[in-house]
Design a protein around this motif. Structure first.
Motif, mmCIF file in Angstrom:
data_model
loop_
_atom_site.group_PDB
_atom_site.id
_atom_site.type_symbol
_atom_site.label_atom_id
_atom_site.label_comp_id
_atom_site.label_asym_id
_atom_site.label_seq_id
_atom_site.Cartn_x
_atom_site.Cartn_y
_atom_site.Cartn_z
ATOM 1 N N ALA A 18 -8.322 5.803 -23.093
ATOM 2 C CA ALA A 18 -8.354 7.237 -22.836
ATOM 3 C C ALA A 18 -8.371 7.541 -21.345
ATOM 4 O O ALA A 18 -8.329 8.703 -20.956
ATOM 5 N N SER A 19 -8.422 6.491 -20.499
ATOM 6 C CA SER A 19 -8.581 6.716 -19.064
ATOM 7 C C SER A 19 -7.614 5.918 -18.200
ATOM 8 O O SER A 19 -7.783 5.856 -16.985
ATOM 9 N N GLY A 20 -6.591 5.294 -18.813
ATOM 10 C CA GLY A 20 -5.698 4.470 -18.026
ATOM 11 C C GLY A 20 -6.375 3.168 -17.623
ATOM 12 O O GLY A 20 -7.414 2.791 -18.166
ATOM 13 N N PHE A 21 -5.780 2.475 -16.629
ATOM 14 C CA PHE A 21 -6.301 1.163 -16.227
ATOM 15 C C PHE A 21 -6.046 0.969 -14.734
ATOM 16 O O PHE A 21 -4.907 0.994 -14.277
ATOM 17 N N TRP A 22 -7.138 0.793 -13.978
ATOM 18 C CA TRP A 22 -7.036 0.515 -12.541
ATOM 19 C C TRP A 22 -6.939 -0.986 -12.329
ATOM 20 O O TRP A 22 -7.842 -1.739 -12.703
ATOM 21 N N HIS A 23 -5.860 -1.419 -11.701
ATOM 22 C CA HIS A 23 -5.621 -2.846 -11.461
ATOM 23 C C HIS A 23 -6.052 -3.306 -10.075
ATOM 24 O O HIS A 23 -6.344 -4.493 -9.894
ATOM 25 N N TRP A 24 -6.083 -2.380 -9.103
ATOM 26 C CA TRP A 24 -6.317 -2.819 -7.727
ATOM 27 C C TRP A 24 -6.703 -1.631 -6.874
ATOM 28 O O TRP A 24 -6.182 -0.522 -7.066
ATOM 29 N N ALA A 25 -7.622 -1.858 -5.940
ATOM 30 C CA ALA A 25 -7.961 -0.835 -4.956
ATOM 31 C C ALA A 25 -8.468 -1.508 -3.690
ATOM 32 O O ALA A 25 -9.405 -2.320 -3.751
ATOM 33 N N VAL A 26 -7.837 -1.184 -2.568
ATOM 34 C CA VAL A 26 -8.228 -1.710 -1.262
ATOM 35 C C VAL A 26 -8.571 -0.521 -0.377
ATOM 36 O O VAL A 26 -7.751 0.390 -0.210
ATOM 37 N N ALA A 27 -9.764 -0.519 0.191
ATOM 38 C CA ALA A 27 -10.230 0.593 1.010
ATOM 39 C C ALA A 27 -10.394 0.172 2.467
ATOM 40 O O ALA A 27 -10.481 -1.016 2.786
ATOM 41 N N ASN A 28 -10.441 1.188 3.340
ATOM 42 C CA ASN A 28 -10.735 1.008 4.769
ATOM 43 C C ASN A 28 -9.716 0.139 5.502
ATOM 44 O O ASN A 28 -10.062 -0.638 6.396
ATOM 45 N N LEU A 29 -8.452 0.272 5.127
ATOM 46 C CA LEU A 29 -7.406 -0.381 5.915
ATOM 47 C C LEU A 29 -7.214 0.426 7.201
ATOM 48 O O LEU A 29 -6.964 1.635 7.143
ATOM 49 N N PRO A 30 -7.354 -0.182 8.363
ATOM 50 C CA PRO A 30 -7.256 0.574 9.618
ATOM 51 C C PRO A 30 -5.902 1.254 9.779
ATOM 52 O O PRO A 30 -4.888 0.808 9.210
ATOM 53 N N ALA A 31 -5.872 2.323 10.550
ATOM 54 C CA ALA A 31 -4.630 3.065 10.774
ATOM 55 C C ALA A 31 -3.569 2.212 11.438
ATOM 56 O O ALA A 31 -2.378 2.520 11.354
ATOM 57 N N SER A 32 -3.972 1.127 12.096
ATOM 58 C CA SER A 32 -3.013 0.221 12.739
ATOM 59 C C SER A 32 -2.344 -0.727 11.747
ATOM 60 O O SER A 32 -1.383 -1.421 12.092
ATOM 61 N N THR A 33 -2.822 -0.751 10.508
ATOM 62 C CA THR A 33 -2.262 -1.635 9.481
ATOM 63 C C THR A 33 -0.974 -1.033 8.926
ATOM 64 O O THR A 33 -0.965 0.122 8.509
ATOM 65 N N THR A 34 0.092 -1.819 8.908
ATOM 66 C CA THR A 34 1.363 -1.335 8.363
ATOM 67 C C THR A 34 1.946 -2.282 7.312
ATOM 68 O O THR A 34 3.063 -2.069 6.860
ATOM 69 N N HIS A 35 1.200 -3.297 6.931
ATOM 70 C CA HIS A 35 1.691 -4.177 5.863
ATOM 71 C C HIS A 35 0.545 -5.006 5.289
ATOM 72 O O HIS A 35 -0.492 -5.194 5.940
#
Length: 199
Positions: free
Chosen positions: A73-90
């Motif tokens: 009833a709520s879908g499925f979360w497979h992955w979450a990554v937080a606090n990637l710095p603004a300088s991160t592009t990949h």
């Protein structure tokens, strides 16, 4: 039915998101599918991602992967990554491993639906049809999700709730995966006395 969960959120700009591993609207490769959830060929390798042309005011990024049409009833979360710095592009292939050393300093993974802080690939149950997996890079107006009340133990759903008014832009790649056909419970005409054959 396949639907885009982000269609129901306030509209924000998009930006460029590419991957050497997955393609929008194409099948999820075996390497990115789940061995943890029982797919013999799955490797649970998070996909390589590269992004650019995001808003100048971006202070950090969050990366998530969500299946809105999982048989819950709520879908499925497979992955979450937080606090990637603004300088991160990949992110490189496999950055979503448990206890990963391939994430930028300060970034971390939240527990997925299996309560493991890692990437968990798709493994659609038999007979559940085709599913799309929304891999999203969120550009935020805050440097840290802790400022929004999110912690390392928070769920991806709680993270998403707190991104509601802090997302400057988001970029999406949505490959798909399909489980095996459902086993039939229909009695075989060749079975004696109309009994069901063993499976």
């Amino acid at each position: 039915m396949i639907w885009n969960p982000y269609d129901h959120l306030p509209k924000v700009p998009s930006f460029r998101l590419t991957s050497t591993d997955v393609r929008d609207g194409e099948p999820m490769p075996r390497a990115q599918r789940s061995g943890v959830l029982g797919n013999r060929d799955g490797q649970d390798l998070s996909p390589q991602l590269s992004w650019s042309r995001f808003p100048k005011g971006t202070q950090s990024f969050v990366v998530t992967m969500y299946n809105p049409t999982a048989p819950t009833a709520s879908g499925f979360w497979h992955w979450a990554v937080a606090n990637l710095p603004a300088s991160t592009t990949h992110l490189p292939t496999g950055a979503g491993a448990e206890n990963s050393t391939r994430l930028p300093q300060g970034a971390y993974q939240l527990p997925n639906e299996a309560r493991r802080a890692r990437y968990l690939g798709p493994s659609p149950p038999a007979g559940s049809g085709r599913h799309r997996y929304y891999i999203v890079v969120h550009a935020l107006d805050v440097a840290s999700v802790e400022s929004l009340g999110v912690s390392r133990d928070s769920t991806p759903g709680f993270l998403g709730y707190n991104l509601f008014r802090h997302t400057l832009a988001r970029a999406v790649i949505a490959p798909w995966a399909q489980g095996p056909p459902a086993q039939s419970n229909t009695p075989s005409p060749d079975a004696p006395n109309g009994t069901r054959p063993s499976t």
